[in-house]
Design a protein around this motif. Structure first.
Motif, PDB file in Angstrom:
ATOM      1  N   ASP A  10       3.134   4.002  -1.111  1.00  0.00           N
ATOM      2  CA  ASP A  10       2.616   4.300  -2.442  1.00  0.00           C
ATOM      3  C   ASP A  10       1.469   3.352  -2.813  1.00  0.00           C
ATOM      4  O   ASP A  10       1.499   2.693  -3.862  1.00  0.00           O
ATOM      5  N   ILE A  11       0.502   3.234  -1.917  1.00  0.00           N
ATOM      6  CA  ILE A  11      -0.659   2.364  -2.148  1.00  0.00           C
ATOM      7  C   ILE A  11      -1.927   3.210  -2.231  1.00  0.00           C
ATOM      8  O   ILE A  11      -1.931   4.382  -1.835  1.00  0.00           O
ATOM      9  N   LYS A  12      -2.988   2.591  -2.767  1.00  0.00           N
ATOM     10  CA  LYS A  12      -4.219   3.354  -3.019  1.00  0.00           C
ATOM     11  C   LYS A  12      -5.039   3.573  -1.742  1.00  0.00           C
ATOM     12  O   LYS A  12      -5.563   4.644  -1.512  1.00  0.00           O
ATOM     13  N   HIS A  13      -5.173   2.520  -0.934  1.00  0.00           N
ATOM     14  CA  HIS A  13      -5.989   2.603   0.288  1.00  0.00           C
ATOM     15  C   HIS A  13      -5.110   2.354   1.515  1.00  0.00           C
ATOM     16  O   HIS A  13      -4.185   1.540   1.451  1.00  0.00           O
ATOM     17  N   PRO A  14      -5.419   2.985   2.667  1.00  0.00           N
ATOM     18  CA  PRO A  14      -4.528   2.864   3.845  1.00  0.00           C
ATOM     19  C   PRO A  14      -4.725   1.556   4.629  1.00  0.00           C
ATOM     20  O   PRO A  14      -5.042   1.562   5.813  1.00  0.00           O
ATOM     21  N   VAL A  15      -4.545   0.441   3.924  1.00  0.00           N
ATOM     22  CA  VAL A  15      -4.824  -0.869   4.541  1.00  0.00           C
ATOM     23  C   VAL A  15      -3.673  -1.841   4.258  1.00  0.00           C
ATOM     24  O   VAL A  15      -3.188  -1.917   3.130  1.00  0.00           O
ATOM     25  N   MET A  33      -2.505  -6.634  -3.579  1.00  0.00           N
ATOM     26  CA  MET A  33      -1.836  -5.574  -4.343  1.00  0.00           C
ATOM     27  C   MET A  33      -2.717  -5.095  -5.498  1.00  0.00           C
ATOM     28  O   MET A  33      -2.838  -3.899  -5.751  1.00  0.00           O
ATOM     29  N   LYS A  34      -3.337  -6.052  -6.185  1.00  0.00           N
ATOM     30  CA  LYS A  34      -4.205  -5.676  -7.320  1.00  0.00           C
ATOM     31  C   LYS A  34      -5.399  -4.854  -6.846  1.00  0.00           C
ATOM     32  O   LYS A  34      -6.002  -4.108  -7.607  1.00  0.00           O
ATOM     33  N   SER A  35      -5.769  -5.027  -5.561  1.00  0.00           N
ATOM     34  CA  SER A  35      -6.931  -4.303  -5.016  1.00  0.00           C
ATOM     35  C   SER A  35      -6.529  -2.955  -4.415  1.00  0.00           C
ATOM     36  O   SER A  35      -7.354  -2.269  -3.813  1.00  0.00           O
ATOM     37  N   GLY A  36      -5.239  -2.604  -4.513  1.00  0.00           N
ATOM     38  CA  GLY A  36      -4.810  -1.274  -4.071  1.00  0.00           C
ATOM     39  C   GLY A  36      -4.410  -1.178  -2.610  1.00  0.00           C
ATOM     40  O   GLY A  36      -4.386  -0.092  -2.027  1.00  0.00           O
ATOM     41  N   LYS A  63       3.867  -7.588  -8.609  1.00  0.00           N
ATOM     42  CA  LYS A  63       3.548  -6.259  -8.038  1.00  0.00           C
ATOM     43  C   LYS A  63       2.942  -5.331  -9.103  1.00  0.00           C
ATOM     44  O   LYS A  63       3.401  -5.305 -10.240  1.00  0.00           O
ATOM     45  N   VAL A  64       1.892  -4.630  -8.722  1.00  0.00           N
ATOM     46  CA  VAL A  64       1.268  -3.663  -9.637  1.00  0.00           C
ATOM     47  C   VAL A  64       1.201  -2.302  -8.948  1.00  0.00           C
ATOM     48  O   VAL A  64       1.298  -2.220  -7.716  1.00  0.00           O
ATOM     49  N   GLU A  65       1.009  -1.264  -9.747  1.00  0.00           N
ATOM     50  CA  GLU A  65       0.918   0.086  -9.194  1.00  0.00           C
ATOM     51  C   GLU A  65      -0.238   0.175  -8.199  1.00  0.00           C
ATOM     52  O   GLU A  65      -1.300  -0.395  -8.426  1.00  0.00           O
ATOM     53  N   GLY A  66      -0.011   0.851  -7.097  1.00  0.00           N
ATOM     54  CA  GLY A  66      -1.073   1.003  -6.102  1.00  0.00           C
ATOM     55  C   GLY A  66      -1.034  -0.070  -5.024  1.00  0.00           C
ATOM     56  O   GLY A  66      -1.769  -0.030  -4.049  1.00  0.00           O
ATOM     57  N   GLY A  67      -0.135  -1.077  -5.194  1.00  0.00           N
ATOM     58  CA  GLY A  67      -0.023  -2.143  -4.192  1.00  0.00           C
ATOM     59  C   GLY A  67       1.395  -2.219  -3.656  1.00  0.00           C
ATOM     60  O   GLY A  67       2.309  -1.607  -4.219  1.00  0.00           O
ATOM     61  N   ALA A  68       1.600  -2.942  -2.571  1.00  0.00           N
ATOM     62  CA  ALA A  68       2.941  -3.121  -1.993  1.00  0.00           C
ATOM     63  C   ALA A  68       2.954  -4.446  -1.247  1.00  0.00           C
ATOM     64  O   ALA A  68       1.904  -4.945  -0.832  1.00  0.00           O
TER      65      ALA A  68
END
Ligand SMILES: Cc1cc2nc3c(=O)[nH]c(=O)nc-3n(C[C@H](O)[C@H](O)[C@H](O)COP(=O)(O)O)c2cc1C
Length: 315
Positions: A10-15, A33-36, A63-68
Motif C-alpha cells: 500500500d505504497i505510492k511508488h514501487p520502491v 515513508m513520507k516520500s511515498g 508511519k503515514v499513508e503511502g509509506g511502509a
C-alpha cells in the motif's frame, strides 16, 4: 504508479529503501515513508532488543499513508540474535521483513501468523523457487550490480528469469540510481526495486560526512570486490587504504582455511575484525577507509535529503 509491490505494501511508488548495515536508521525510513516509498532497516543495526523495540515503536508512530516500513533479518547461524529479533518484530508488528543469508522458513511461519509480509533475498532461480514454496510474499532478486554482497547475474538476466518462473512478485535489487533504471527493471518483469547505495549520501544517513562525500566523489568505476571484510566478497570503494590492505584473503588465512578444524574460527575472527573496521570507517574519523557501496553511486552528485533522492528516482 501501480504494481504488485505498491499493492502488497500500500505504497505510492514501487520502491524500497534497502536495508544497509550501519547506514539505515529511523530518520531515513521516516522520510522514505513520507516520500511515498517503503524503508527497511537491518535488525542488526540495534545492539539490543530493547533498542530494536524502540525503533519499531517510533516508526509505527511516524508511519503515514503511502509509506511502509520493515526490518531485515539475517536468518542464518551467524546472527546469534535472530530468534529474539524475530520475536520482537512479531510482538510489535511491522509491514514486512526482508530475510537474507539462509532459510526463511521459520521467519515466514511466525511473521505470517503476526500479519507481517516476508520478502526474501535470492540470487538464483533454485533458491527463489524454494522461498516461493515456503510461502514468501515476494523475491528480492539481488543482481551483480548490487552494493554489499552482490549476486552473480546481470539485472536483466536475473529479473527476466525469475519473473517468468515465479508466481510471486520479483523486486530487483542492484544498480538503480535514476528513474530510467527503475523503468528498465520494470520492463524486465520486476514489480518494484530495492535501492541502497544512492541513500548513503543522504542527510539523514547515520554515517560520517567523509563516507557520504566519498559516495559523491567516487563513481561506478571505483567499486571493487574485497574479501577482506567478512570473508565473503563484498563491494567497497577503492580508496587508497583499500588498495594498501589488498582485496584477497591473506596467505595465512588461506593456509588456516585449509585446516578443517580451524576453518570455522578463522572465518569468525575475519568476520569480526572486518565488521569492526567497517564500523569504524562508517562512524568515526579514521584514515582506514573501508566504505561499502555499489556502482549505483555513479548517480550521486550531492549529499541530499532522502526526499530529494526519492523524487529523483520516481519523477
Ligand atoms: C552499505 C551497504 C550495507 C548493506 N547491508 C545490508 C544488510 O545488512 N542486509 C542486507 O540484506 N543487505 C544489505 N545490503 C544490500 C542492500 O540491501 C541492497 O540489496 C543493495 O544495496 C542494492 O543495491 P544498490 O546498492 O545498487 O542499490 C547492503 C548494501 C550496502 C550498500
Amino acid at each position: 504508479m501501480q504494481t504488485k509491490l505498491t499493492e502488497l505494501l500500500d505504497i505510492k511508488h514501487p520502491v524500497i529503501q534497502a536495508p544497509m548495515f550501519l547506514v539505515s536508521n529511523v530518520a531515513m525510513v521516516t522520510e522514505a515513508m513520507k516520500s511515498g516509498i517503503a524503508g527497511c532497516i537491518p535488525a542488526l543495526n540495534y545492539r539490543t532488543l530493547e533498542e530494536l523495540r524502540d525503533a519499531i515503536q517510533t516508526l509505527k508512530k511516524n508511519k503515514v499513508e503511502g509509506g511502509a516500513f520493515g526490518f531485515n533479518l539475517i536468518v542464518n547461524k551467524s546472527n546469534v540474535k535472530y530468534k529474539g529479533q524475530l520475536e520482537v518484530l512479531c510482538e510489535e508488528g511491522c509491514d514486512f521483513i526482508i530475510t537474507s543469508l539462509g532459510s526463511p522458513e521459520e521467519t515466514i511461519k511466525q511473521a505470517h501468523a503476526a500479519g507481517i509480509k516476508v520478502f526474501c533475498d535470492v540470487t538464483d532461480l533454485k533458491f527463489a523457487k524454494k522461498v516461493e514454496h515456503l510461502g514468501a510474499d515476494a523475491a528480492i532478486a539481488v543482481n551483480n550490480e548490487a552494493g554489499g554482497h552482490r549476486g552473480n547475474l546481470s539485472p536483466k538476466e536475473l529479473t527476466n528469469q525469475l519473473s517468468k518462473a515465479l508466481e510471486i512478485p520479483v523486486i530487483s535489487a542492484g544498480g538503480v540510481g535514476c528513474k530510467a533504471d527503475i523503468d528498465k527493471m520494470l520492463s524486465y518483469g520486476a514489480e518494484g526495486v530495492s535501492v541502497g547505495s544512492p541513500f548513503i549520501a543522504s542527510i539523514e544517513a547515520g554515517v560520517t560526512e567523509e563516507y557520504k562525500q566519498a559516495c559523491v566523489e567516487y563513481g561506478a568505476k571505483d567499486i571493487i570486490m574485497t574479501e577482506r571484510i567478512s570473508g565473503t566478497p563484498c563491494t567497497v570503494i577503492n580508496t587508497p587504504y583499500v588498495q594498501k590492505i589488498g582485496t584477497k584473503a591473506t596467505w595465512l588465512e588461506n593456509l588456516l582455511n585449509k585446516n578443517k578444524s580451524l576453518k570455522k574460527w578463522v572465518k569468525m575472527i575475519r568476520f569480526s575484525i572486518g565488521m569492526k573496521a567497517t564500523e569504524n570507517a562508517a562512524k568515526k574519523a579514521t584514515y582506514k577507509t573501508v566504505w561499502v557501496a555499489g556502482p549505483s553511486i555513479e548517480h550521486t552528485h550531492k549529499i541530499l535529503p532522502v526526499k530529494a533522492i526519492v523524487d529523483k528516482l520516481v519523477y
